[in-house]
Design an enzyme around this catalytic site. Structure first.
Site, short mmCIF file in Angstrom:
data_model
loop_
_atom_site.label_atom_id
_atom_site.label_comp_id
_atom_site.label_asym_id
_atom_site.label_seq_id
_atom_site.Cartn_x
_atom_site.Cartn_y
_atom_site.Cartn_z
N GLU A 146 -7.88 -4.74 -0.48
CA GLU A 146 -8.34 -5.20 -1.56
C GLU A 146 -8.53 -6.85 -1.69
O GLU A 146 -9.01 -7.62 -2.07
CB GLU A 146 -7.43 -4.86 -2.71
CG GLU A 146 -7.79 -3.23 -3.18
CD GLU A 146 -6.72 -2.86 -4.15
OE1 GLU A 146 -5.69 -3.78 -4.44
OE2 GLU A 146 -6.69 -1.78 -4.66
N HIS A 155 0.86 -0.99 -0.21
CA HIS A 155 0.07 -0.06 0.11
C HIS A 155 0.85 1.28 0.09
O HIS A 155 2.03 1.42 0.70
CB HIS A 155 -0.71 -0.04 1.12
CG HIS A 155 -2.26 0.90 1.23
ND1 HIS A 155 -1.68 2.32 1.69
CD2 HIS A 155 -3.20 0.87 0.84
CE1 HIS A 155 -2.91 3.06 1.38
NE2 HIS A 155 -3.70 2.01 0.93
#
Length: 363
Positions: free
Chosen positions: A305, A246
């Site tokens: 996700e 991320h």
């Protein structure tokens, strides 16, 4: 200069804070674990809207208004023609939402907040040759969305899973789509324009458009025993491993744990999901070990996700619609940020550093 605006503070906000070093997400004074699985999406949207609209009612009345707004925007389903159905779901929903008047008031914000929940299920059903199902204002937002998708009354764990997801992704600092929405709002364009900008930014695979490929990865691996070999081969080809790493978080994304817990709760009443969850956990473990071995200097952990894909698949959404479900939750944040920018910010107009050719000097 900072390419990508890393570490550049471009706005003051009372809406959310992301502490990437410690894996902490705060939304309007509440940590993620205080709202995910604890508060409904309507309550969190109301929380985000607080102080931004003079006529915002109490939370219960706002939830009722959101229910009526779902019925109101459902009239737009008549514009979903064959041309719209040929588009990916995210593009189809965006095209229909563009018909919402570009106002600045609470009524406009409520219609925009309601729109994805009503339009996406209708789009998916029409694409599958089924008639769309009208919303029921008496239901909660997540429960109504699921009923419009499959015509069944969802159980509490299933409704809770979608509610948890929508809450978890409702706002997340000054991410790319939220920044896009604030830029548009800073020009004093309307809320619809800001939300459309957010939708356009979110669909990119570097932002919100990645959960779908995670299903393809899980299907390709198929069994827990295949996880390590499949991941090693993918990295050897130079493939990007979706669901890991991320831009902000240097530790585990806290949203991943909130969604994993929701999947676990939902799995208790499922015949198929426990096996799928076992596969996902095996892939997660193998991926983390391999990534640490291959890239020891990069903090690559599971992100939102990864378990988003598992949760939305279990709820019955097709992979190509995952990003549009993401937008259903994130619209709350876009609207709040757009309104905050309009009330407290100024026109966003950064400078650039010109590195092109200089004009020729006359002899």
């Amino acid at each position: 200069m900072s390419q990508g605006l890393d570490d550049i503070i471009a706005a003051e906000t009372r809406l959310s804070s992301v502490d990437g070093a410690h894996g902490i997400l705060v939304v309007k004074g509440f940590s993620l674990d205080q709202i995910a699985g604890q508060k409904s999406f309507e309550d969190v949207a109301w929380l985000l809207f607080g102080g931004l609209f003079d006529d915002l009612p109490d939370a219960r009345t706002f939830a009722a208004q959101l229910g009526h707004a779902r019925s109101e925007v459902f009239d737009l389903v008549r514009y979903i023609d064959d041309g719209i159905l040929a588009l990916p779901p995210m593009d189809g929903v965006r095209a229909i939402m563009a018909r919402i008047a570009d106002g600045e008031d609470l009524a406009t914000a409520t219609r925009l907040l309601a729109a994805p929940a009503g339009l996406l299920p209708a789009f998916l059903r029409l694409r599958d040759g089924q008639p769309p199902l009208a919303p029921d204002p008496r239901r909660g937002h997540a429960a109504d969305m699921l009923h419009m998708l499959n015509g069944q009354v969802a159980g509490p764990e299933t409704v809770g899973a979608l509610d948890t997801y929508l809450v978890t992704v409702a706002d997340h600092g000054l991410n790319a789509s939220t920044f896009a929405a604030r830029v548009v709002a800073s020009t004093w364009s309307g809320l619809t324009s800001s939300v459309l900008a957010g939708l356009a930014a979110l669909k990119g695979p570097l932002h919100g458009g990645a959960p779908g490929p995670i299903i393809a990865m899980l299907d390709g691996i198929a069994t827990p025993d295949n996880a390590e070999a499949w991941i090693e081969a993918a990295l050897a080809r130079g493939d990007r491993l979706m669901g890991f790493g991320h831009r902000i978080y240097k530790v585990r994304d806290p949203r991943a744990d909130a969604l994993k817990a929701a999947v676990r709760r939902m799995a208790k009443g499922s015949n198929l999901l426990p096996g799928r969850l076992k596969l996902a956990e095996a892939v997660e473990q193998a991926a983390l070990e391999i990534l640490h071995r291959h890239k020891p200097d990069r903090p690559l952990d599971v992100n939102v996700e990864f378990y988003t894909a598992l949760l939305l698949e279990a709820l019955g959404f097709p992979p190509d619609a995952f990003t549009a479900v993401f937008a259903t939750g994130r619209t709350a944040g876009w609207l709040a940020h757009a309104r905050e920018q309009r009330l407290t910010g100024r026109l966003i107009r950064p400078q650039s550093s010109y590195v092109g050719p200089e004009p020729a000097v006359a002899a």
